[in-house]
Write a protein that holds these residues in place. Structure first.
Motif, PDB file in Angstrom:
ATOM      1  N   LEU A 101       0.831  -1.209   0.000  1.00  0.00           N
ATOM      2  CA  LEU A 101       0.000   0.000   0.000  1.00  0.00           C
ATOM      3  C   LEU A 101       0.862   1.254   0.000  1.00  0.00           C
ATOM      4  CD1 LEU A 101      -2.793   1.346   0.199  1.00  0.00           C
ATOM      5  CD2 LEU A 101      -2.642   1.106   2.687  1.00  0.00           C
ATOM      6  N   GLU A 134      -6.362  -2.881   0.302  1.00  0.00           N
ATOM      7  CA  GLU A 134      -7.376  -2.480   1.270  1.00  0.00           C
ATOM      8  C   GLU A 134      -8.390  -3.604   1.488  1.00  0.00           C
ATOM      9  OE1 GLU A 134      -7.685   0.942   2.967  1.00  0.00           O
ATOM     10  OE2 GLU A 134      -5.651   0.258   2.567  1.00  0.00           O
ATOM     11  N   GLU A 171      -6.745  -6.314   3.518  1.00  0.00           N
ATOM     12  CA  GLU A 171      -6.560  -5.948   4.921  1.00  0.00           C
ATOM     13  C   GLU A 171      -7.867  -6.038   5.699  1.00  0.00           C
ATOM     14  OE1 GLU A 171      -4.314  -2.451   7.497  1.00  0.00           O
ATOM     15  OE2 GLU A 171      -3.775  -2.879   5.424  1.00  0.00           O
ATOM     16  N   CYS A 172      -8.977  -5.693   5.065  1.00  0.00           N
ATOM     17  CA  CYS A 172     -10.286  -5.837   5.722  1.00  0.00           C
ATOM     18  C   CYS A 172     -10.524  -7.294   6.108  1.00  0.00           C
ATOM     19  CB  CYS A 172     -11.400  -5.367   4.801  1.00  0.00           C
ATOM     20  SG  CYS A 172     -11.527  -3.578   4.587  1.00  0.00           S
ATOM     21  N   PHE A 196      -7.961   1.778  11.423  1.00  0.00           N
ATOM     22  CA  PHE A 196      -8.219   1.440  10.019  1.00  0.00           C
ATOM     23  C   PHE A 196      -9.684   1.659   9.649  1.00  0.00           C
ATOM     24  CE2 PHE A 196      -9.435  -1.698   6.767  1.00  0.00           C
ATOM     25  CZ  PHE A 196      -8.560  -1.351   5.750  1.00  0.00           C
ATOM     26  N   MET A 217     -11.533   4.652   7.300  1.00  0.00           N
ATOM     27  CA  MET A 217     -12.157   4.170   6.077  1.00  0.00           C
ATOM     28  C   MET A 217     -13.646   4.481   6.049  1.00  0.00           C
ATOM     29  SD  MET A 217     -11.991   0.390   4.352  1.00  0.00           S
ATOM     30  CE  MET A 217     -13.060  -0.328   5.589  1.00  0.00           C
ATOM     31  N   TYR A 219      -5.261   6.421   6.532  1.00  0.00           N
ATOM     32  CA  TYR A 219      -5.299   4.982   6.297  1.00  0.00           C
ATOM     33  C   TYR A 219      -4.393   4.525   5.155  1.00  0.00           C
ATOM     34  CZ  TYR A 219      -8.676   5.676   2.441  1.00  0.00           C
ATOM     35  OH  TYR A 219      -9.293   6.064   1.283  1.00  0.00           O
ATOM     36  N   THR A 220      -3.814   5.458   4.387  1.00  0.00           N
ATOM     37  CA  THR A 220      -2.879   5.055   3.331  1.00  0.00           C
ATOM     38  C   THR A 220      -1.421   5.262   3.721  1.00  0.00           C
ATOM     39  OG1 THR A 220      -3.064   7.249   2.303  1.00  0.00           O
ATOM     40  CG2 THR A 220      -4.508   5.507   1.459  1.00  0.00           C
TER      41      THR A 220
END
Length: 256
Positions: free
Chosen positions: A15, A50, A53-54, A193, A197, A220-221
């Motif tokens: 990321l 992303e 990661e979720c 996170f 988001m 978050y990035t």
């Protein structure tokens, strides 16, 4: 857990590598240009990491649930096969979702301004530039958001609900503190996170300006991948011991 943390590190590295170099170029030059293919590539890797990661955070919450609520069955439930399979499925789902989003976005027509009012290629500012009907794209985002965001969120909430119930049943305060400490790092990472988001993609846009949206996107990035290793490292006794020894040596040298 260490296996899952290593996968989280890989995701954070991908990321950051995808976002930060071009972001620094834009900030240092007060703007920048990116090709259409470059923009789609950035969207693909962004969605992939992303989405992964979720799903990964959901699997990690289940790991903590088994460790605290069913400790005697932990080794039989969280086997090597289960861990590897869950990671493979998470990466595959992240890639499939990213591929669908990227293909759909690449078929949009852009006949007006080509200036993205954002720090990187993201769906929301990109859809603002399109002169096509974006209803189907928004519908697709909503539908794919169910397996990639809503289901993992539900798993995390349910896991921590059972964890809290189990911990509160522990008679000694020392036992409760020890049980909570095993999942505190993961809970902090999940909170940062998902809060950022959801703030960017779920809350109505009228409640936030583009400036606040950009700041939240940076969290978050850039900030989350940066802070994740620190959060998990500070929970490691060996690393904390090494930091204390280093600080002690540094203080002793300054005194002499």
């Amino acid at each position: 857990m260490y296996f899952y943390i290593s996968q989280l590190s890989i995701s954070d590295i991908l990321l950051s590598t995808n976002i930060v170099p071009n972001l620094l170029h834009i900030l240092l030059n007060n703007g920048g240009t990116v090709s259409f293919i470059g923009c789609m590539t950035q969207i693909y890797f962004f969605d992939c990491t992303e989405g992964f990661e979720c799903l990964l955070l959901a699997v990690m919450s289940y790991d903590r649930y088994v460790a605290i609520c069913n400790p005697l069955r932990y080794s039989s439930v969280m086997t090597n096969i289960f861990c590897v399979t869950s990671i493979i499925i998470s990466w595959l789902m992240g890639n499939v979702i990213a591929f669908i989003f990227t293909i759909t976005s690449s078929k949009l027509n852009f006949c007006g301004s080509n200036i993205i009012d954002h720090l990187f290629c993201d769906h929301v500012p990109l859809l603002e530039l399109s002169c096509s009907d974006t209803f189907s794209v928004h519908l697709e985002i909503f539908i794919l958001g169910v397996p990639s965001v809503m289901v993992p969120t539900s798993i995390i909430v349910m896991s921590y609900t059972y964890i809290v119930i189990s911990v509160l049943r522990i008679p000694s305060s020392t036992g409760r503190q020890k049980a909570f400490s095993t999942c505190s790092s993961h809970l902090i990472v999940v909170s940062i996170f998902y809060w950022t988001m959801f703030s960017v993609y779920i809350l109505p846009k009228r409640e936030q300006t583009w400036v606040s949206s950009k700041i939240l996107s940076l969290l978050y990035t850039v900030f989350t991948p940066f802070i994740n290793p620190i959060i998990y490292s500070l929970r490691n006794k060996d690393i904390k011991k090494a930091i204390k020894q280093t600080l002690h040596k540094h203080i002793c040298r300054n005194k002499h």
